[in-house]
Design an enzyme around this catalytic site. Structure first.
Site, mmCIF file in Angstrom:
data_model
loop_
_atom_site.group_PDB
_atom_site.id
_atom_site.type_symbol
_atom_site.label_atom_id
_atom_site.label_comp_id
_atom_site.label_asym_id
_atom_site.label_seq_id
_atom_site.Cartn_x
_atom_site.Cartn_y
_atom_site.Cartn_z
ATOM 1 N N HIS A 1 0.829 -1.213 0.000
ATOM 2 C CA HIS A 1 0.000 0.000 0.000
ATOM 3 C C HIS A 1 0.861 1.261 0.000
ATOM 4 O O HIS A 1 0.514 2.266 -0.623
ATOM 5 C CB HIS A 1 -0.931 0.015 1.213
ATOM 6 N N HIS B 1 -9.155 -2.446 -5.195
ATOM 7 C CA HIS B 1 -8.066 -2.664 -4.237
ATOM 8 C C HIS B 1 -7.062 -3.669 -4.783
ATOM 9 O O HIS B 1 -5.846 -3.511 -4.562
ATOM 10 C CB HIS B 1 -8.590 -3.147 -2.891
ATOM 11 N N ASP C 1 -3.039 -3.181 -5.207
ATOM 12 C CA ASP C 1 -1.979 -4.119 -4.819
ATOM 13 C C ASP C 1 -1.033 -4.413 -5.979
ATOM 14 O O ASP C 1 0.184 -4.529 -5.791
ATOM 15 C CB ASP C 1 -2.593 -5.427 -4.326
ATOM 16 N N HIS D 1 -0.831 -11.445 -4.273
ATOM 17 C CA HIS D 1 0.551 -10.998 -4.066
ATOM 18 C C HIS D 1 1.563 -11.974 -4.667
ATOM 19 O O HIS D 1 2.573 -11.554 -5.252
ATOM 20 C CB HIS D 1 0.825 -10.795 -2.580
ATOM 21 N N HIS E 1 37.644 20.317 -44.187
ATOM 22 C CA HIS E 1 37.822 18.882 -43.984
ATOM 23 C C HIS E 1 37.003 18.124 -45.031
ATOM 24 O O HIS E 1 35.787 18.023 -44.928
ATOM 25 C CB HIS E 1 37.369 18.486 -42.563
#
EC number: 4.2.1.59
Length: 464
Positions: free
Chosen positions: A80, A263, A267, A290, A367
């Site tokens: 969080h 939510h 995560d 998770h 050059h």
């Protein structure tokens, strides 16, 4: 819209509260950090005040939260906190804790977002080091019907689907199509669990700090009055009821009908921060958790580390890291011997500078005037000036030093540089600066093809 420059906060800011799983009260303090610092936690309550990098390789547990460990020190439930930082596009922060776990607050990220906004957000003079997903990266767990994929996209967007086969919660979807809306649409969405999980979580020594003010408990079965009394004792609440309309314990109202999916998206944002760099990708997640989030993060990091291309990316639509005015403030060179037009990328170890080669360059008159070619020695000079920007920027007082080229080795010219070419010079440190001696490797690219390269040694000499 994604930021171009890195950001930190203007001043330190603290929040305090109980940790969800450990039940330990702690104060968490966000502190400003320098460019390329990233996210780091510091356990100031432990001997030596150890640092724990927010890195997916440091994940040691994913039981209802993401736990990091480094050098024997742990930090629980970091997702969080990290989600709030990603959502605000803050890149560099030191997060000090006087306990093992960030405060759960209300079970969402909103209190962290509010605190960080109160601290003020400060832009830093370095571009964000995005990792752009170049090919699909997938994680599949067939038994749990979990699937996650990161797809190429020049943006950062996420879509999440959850389905718990519950009569209370139908299949839910949530999307974040603009990271700037995270604070408004995602940050306030709270963590949740099902009633049938509650007692098991307590018996597993988890959610010691959980109560009905920091988590949503979904009532997914019939419940008796006596069981409500038992739950009141378990959660240390005088009286518990059930909002039968939405199937939520203790009459808590949802912020959104799909708050659970939102939510889960929160995560995902927090866990994918453990890749270590801001990501450009489209993230699609079906039934994530998770463990799946961390598994996808590990796959992305592996792809990041195996990326073979060393050609610096240049987008002319984006503002430079340093314009000509700032370059002139650092380098003593002036036209016609100032060979760099802008700095388009810089971090603590590397820099990329741009040179637009036109027919009006003064050296073309003498050059090979009938076949104009940029002299190799001037390509080396442009490369050295690019490297000097990196070396000087590594010093706290760059205006007090002269950068002198001391040696060029292993120099190679691979093709001619002609009028109309845009050369991108990239220089990288090959060793730390010691006693003012700078060692780096440089290369020049035109249209993605290397035109020159060399190993260079320079000396930073303090002005008298």
């Amino acid at each position: 819209m994604l930021n171009i420059k890195q950001q930190t906060i203007e001043k330190a800011v603290s929040v305090s509260g109980v940790g969800l799983h450990t039940g330990v009260t702690a104060t968490m303090t966000f502190l400003p950090a320098p460019v390329n610092h990233g996210y780091k936690f510091q356990r100031i309550d432990l001997e030596g005040q150890p640092i724990i990098d927010a890195d997916v390789d440091n994940v040691v547990d994913v039981s209802r939260g993401t736990t990091l460990e480094q050098s024997g020190a742990r930090v629980y439930t970091v997702e969080h906190t990290l989600a709030a930082l990603v959502g605000l596009q803050i890149d560099n922060v030191l997060i000090q804790l006087d306990g093992p776990e960030p405060p759960i607050m209300d079970g969402s990220s909103i209190k962290f977002v509010e605190a960080l906004r109160d601290a003020g957000i400060e832009e830093q003079n370095a571009s964000r080091n995005y990792f752009e997903i170049s090919e699909p990266v997938r994680y599949i767990h067939a038994e749990k019907d979990i699937e996650m994929v990161a797809l190429p996209l020049n943006d950062y967007r996420l879509t999440v689907m959850v389905d718990y086969n519950s009569q209370v919660i139908n299949s839910q979807h949530a999307s974040l199509n603009d990271l700037t809306t995270f604070s408004r649409e995602i940050a306030s969405c709270r963590t949740f669990c099902f009633l049938h999980e509650l007692e098991a979580l307590y018996k597993a020594n988890l959610i010691k700090g959980g109560d009905l003010t920091n988590a949503i408990v979904i009532v997914d079965r019939d419940i008796e009055e006596g069981e409500l009394d038992y739950l009141s004792q378990l959660l240390n609440k005088p009286k518990i009821g059930v909002n039968k309309k939405v199937g939520i314990l203790n009459n808590i109202d949802l912020h959104y009908p799909n708050e659970m999916a939102r939510h889960k998206l929160l995560d995902v944002v927090g866990d994918l921060a453990l890749v270590g760099r801001p990501i450009k990708a489209q993230i699609l997640a079906a039934r994530p958790g998770h463990a799946a989030n961390v598994a996808l993060a590990k796959k992305i990091k592996k792809l990041m580390e195996s990326a073979k291309s060393h050609v610096p990316h240049y987008d002319p639509k984006l503002p430079p890291v340093m314009d000509l005015k700032r370059i002139c403030e650092l380098l003593p060179h002036r036209y016609p011997f100032l060979m760099i037009d802008k700095i388009v990328y810089m971090d603590e170890n590397s820099v990329a500078g741009l040179k637009n080669v036109t027919m009006n360059e003064p050296f073309f008159t003498g050059h090979f005037p009938n076949n104009p070619v940029m002299p190799g020695v001037l390509q080396m000079e442009a490369m050295a000036q690019t490297g000097a920007i990196l070396a000087l920027s590594s010093q706290p007082d760059p205006e007090n030093y002269w950068p002198f080229l001391a040696a060029i080795e292993n120099c190679r010219f691979r093709r001619n540089v002609v009028p109309g070419d845009t050369v991108i010079f990239k220089c990288e440190f090959t060793a730390p600066i010691k006693r003012g001696i700078v060692k780096m490797h440089g290369a020049g690219y035109v249209a993605g093809q290397m035109v020159c390269e060399a190993d260079m040694t320079a000396s930073l000499v303090r002005k008298r």
